[in-house]
Design a protein around this motif. Structure first.
Motif, short mmCIF file in Angstrom:
data_model
loop_
_atom_site.label_atom_id
_atom_site.label_comp_id
_atom_site.label_asym_id
_atom_site.label_seq_id
_atom_site.Cartn_x
_atom_site.Cartn_y
_atom_site.Cartn_z
N ALA A 1 0.81 -1.22 0.00
CA ALA A 1 0.00 0.00 0.00
C ALA A 1 0.84 1.27 0.00
N SER A 2 2.16 1.15 -0.05
CA SER A 2 3.01 2.35 -0.06
C SER A 2 2.91 3.05 -1.41
N ASP A 3 3.43 4.27 -1.47
CA ASP A 3 3.46 5.03 -2.72
C ASP A 3 4.87 5.12 -3.28
N VAL A 4 5.73 4.19 -2.88
CA VAL A 4 7.13 4.18 -3.31
C VAL A 4 7.22 3.71 -4.76
N SER A 5 8.15 4.29 -5.51
CA SER A 5 8.42 3.85 -6.87
C SER A 5 9.92 3.62 -7.01
N ASP A 6 10.37 2.40 -6.69
CA ASP A 6 11.79 2.09 -6.75
C ASP A 6 12.08 0.85 -7.60
N GLY A 7 11.05 0.33 -8.28
CA GLY A 7 11.24 -0.84 -9.12
C GLY A 7 11.48 -0.46 -10.57
N ASN A 8 11.72 -1.47 -11.40
CA ASN A 8 11.94 -1.27 -12.83
C ASN A 8 10.59 -1.27 -13.53
N THR A 9 10.12 -0.09 -13.94
CA THR A 9 8.80 0.03 -14.55
C THR A 9 8.86 0.10 -16.08
N ALA A 10 9.95 -0.41 -16.66
CA ALA A 10 10.08 -0.40 -18.12
C ALA A 10 9.00 -1.25 -18.78
N SER A 11 8.49 -2.23 -18.06
CA SER A 11 7.40 -3.08 -18.53
C SER A 11 6.87 -3.86 -17.34
N ILE A 12 5.75 -4.53 -17.54
CA ILE A 12 5.22 -5.37 -16.47
C ILE A 12 6.20 -6.51 -16.17
N ALA A 13 6.75 -7.10 -17.20
CA ALA A 13 7.71 -8.19 -16.99
C ALA A 13 8.93 -7.70 -16.21
N ALA A 14 9.41 -6.50 -16.53
CA ALA A 14 10.58 -5.95 -15.83
C ALA A 14 10.26 -5.67 -14.37
N LEU A 15 9.05 -5.16 -14.10
CA LEU A 15 8.69 -4.86 -12.72
C LEU A 15 8.48 -6.14 -11.91
N ASN A 16 7.88 -7.15 -12.51
CA ASN A 16 7.72 -8.42 -11.80
C ASN A 16 9.08 -9.03 -11.46
N ALA A 17 10.04 -8.85 -12.35
CA ALA A 17 11.38 -9.40 -12.12
C ALA A 17 12.17 -8.57 -11.13
N ASN A 18 11.93 -7.26 -11.10
CA ASN A 18 12.71 -6.36 -10.24
C ASN A 18 11.79 -5.33 -9.61
N PRO A 19 11.10 -5.69 -8.51
CA PRO A 19 10.20 -4.73 -7.86
C PRO A 19 10.91 -3.66 -7.04
N GLY A 20 12.23 -3.73 -6.94
CA GLY A 20 12.98 -2.72 -6.20
C GLY A 20 13.40 -3.20 -4.83
N PRO A 21 14.18 -2.38 -4.12
CA PRO A 21 14.72 -2.78 -2.81
C PRO A 21 13.66 -3.13 -1.77
N ASP A 22 12.48 -2.51 -1.86
CA ASP A 22 11.46 -2.81 -0.85
C ASP A 22 10.78 -4.15 -1.10
N GLY A 23 10.95 -4.72 -2.28
CA GLY A 23 10.42 -6.05 -2.55
C GLY A 23 8.93 -6.11 -2.82
N VAL A 24 8.26 -4.96 -2.88
CA VAL A 24 6.82 -4.95 -3.14
C VAL A 24 6.54 -4.06 -4.35
N ILE A 25 5.37 -4.25 -4.93
CA ILE A 25 4.93 -3.46 -6.07
C ILE A 25 3.83 -2.52 -5.60
N SER A 26 4.06 -1.23 -5.77
CA SER A 26 3.06 -0.22 -5.39
C SER A 26 2.11 0.01 -6.56
N LEU A 27 0.98 0.64 -6.26
CA LEU A 27 0.02 0.97 -7.32
C LEU A 27 0.65 1.91 -8.33
N ARG A 28 1.44 2.87 -7.86
CA ARG A 28 2.08 3.80 -8.79
C ARG A 28 3.03 3.06 -9.74
N GLU A 29 3.81 2.13 -9.20
CA GLU A 29 4.70 1.34 -10.05
C GLU A 29 3.92 0.50 -11.05
#
Length: 322
Positions: free
Chosen positions: A42-70
């Motif tokens: 539920a955070s609003d952090v955007s630290d993952g790879n948002t180049a595509s859905i596949a990229a974000l699923n593979a690399n959600p960022g240091p927090d390890g979660v996917i935010s709605l913004r991402e």
């Protein structure tokens, strides 16, 4: 075969048909949408790879979660139709156990700039169980944004927002100004908003209003598709439930009432139609097309220039004398 047996057979057929129809509603998004990204925090952090859905699923960022913004950014960068689903655990800091709701508090507007993205809050209930039988499990609350900030800005086409409560997006505009602040501000075409609570909390009992629930602030001269607004509860907003200048179809909503339609949670104006064309349709000719528009403190429907078709809605009325 006796008449009673024939009726029983017809009853079984209808029950099976209705069950299959309901099942198709649940599974259709999974079949029709090419790519799915699941919001897991539920955070609003955007630290993952948002180049595509596949990229974000593979690399959600240091927090390890996917935010709605991402998830929205990744869907915009992925070709074709996409689904943004939810599966946020109750260990998340955004979980509100008293309401059975996961609250997301963005710091700026959430912008749907691309096309064919569906954000479906109902998937949280499918994933975690129906924690809130009174309404949506996902609440988008404007408690961390500046005054005058809208919740969603939908400037792309053919997007859908479903099963969300969007609350608390307020404005510093003087009362009566034409709104540029709303829970959902729509400037694209062919978009759909349904099964949402706009202006009341997810319990459906308390006003946590926006300045306007839905605003379509201008009509694109080249637009060919209508925005569809249906099956929502749009109540408790300090100006209008719906403000519309563009092409829209408004059907089967509760506007100014609680989810049952029996108690008032007033907007100032239910629907404000400003210089609209005949491409605005309020209600319809089918049995369940009508809106319930009641208890709004000024007008149920206010017309200012233009023309529109209004059919099949319950009578628009202000708050009754008690």
């Amino acid at each position: 075969m006796t008449a009673r047996q024939r009726l029983a057979k017809i009853g079984v057929f209808l029950a099976v048909w209705l069950w299959l129809a309901a099942l198709s509603v649940l599974i259709a998004p999974a079949i029709a949408l090419a790519d799915t990204v699941v919001v897991t925090g539920a955070s609003d952090v955007s630290d993952g790879n948002t180049a595509s859905i596949a990229a974000l699923n593979a690399n959600p960022g240091p927090d390890g979660v996917i935010s709605l913004r991402e998830a929205i950014a990744a869907a915009r960068n992925t070709a074709g139709a996409d689904l943004v689903a939810f599966d946020i655990p109750d260990s998340d800091a955004g979980y509100q156990p008293a309401l059975g709701v996961w609250r997301i508090e963005p710091t700026t507007s959430l912008q749907l700039l691309g096309n064919e993205t569906t954000i479906d809050g109902r998937t949280q209930g499918y994933a975690q169980g129906d924690r809130n039988p009174d309404g949506p499990e996902i609440e988008i609350r404007g408690s961390r944004v500046a005054l005058g900030t809208s919740g969603f800005i939908v400037s792309g086409n053919d997007n859908a927002l479903r099963g969300l409560a969007v609350t608390g997006y307020r404005s510093d505009e003087p009362p009566g100004n034409l709104p540029n602040t709303a829970a959902i501000l729509v400037t694209g075409q062919g978009n759909t908003i349904e099964y949402c609570y706009l202006g009341l909390d997810p319990s459906g009992h308390t006003a946590t209003g926006n300045y306007t629930g839905i605003a379509i602030p201008f009509a694109l001269p080249t637009a060919t598709q209508l925005t569809t607004i249906r099956f929502n509860v749009i109540s408790g907003n300090t100006y209008a439930g719906i403000y519309v200048q563009g092409k829209a179809r408004i059907q089967a909503n509760m506007i100014g009432t609680d989810p049952t339609g029996e108690a008032g949670i007033a907007n100032r104006i239910g629907i404000f139609s400003y210089n609209t064309s005949s491409d605005l349709q309020i209600g319809g000719m089918l049995l369940f097309d009508g809106n319930t528009i009641a208890y709004n403190t000024d007008d149920g429907i206010r017309w200012f220039g233009g023309s529109a078709l209004a059919a099949g809605s319950a009578p628009a009325m202000s708050a009754p004398a008690l």
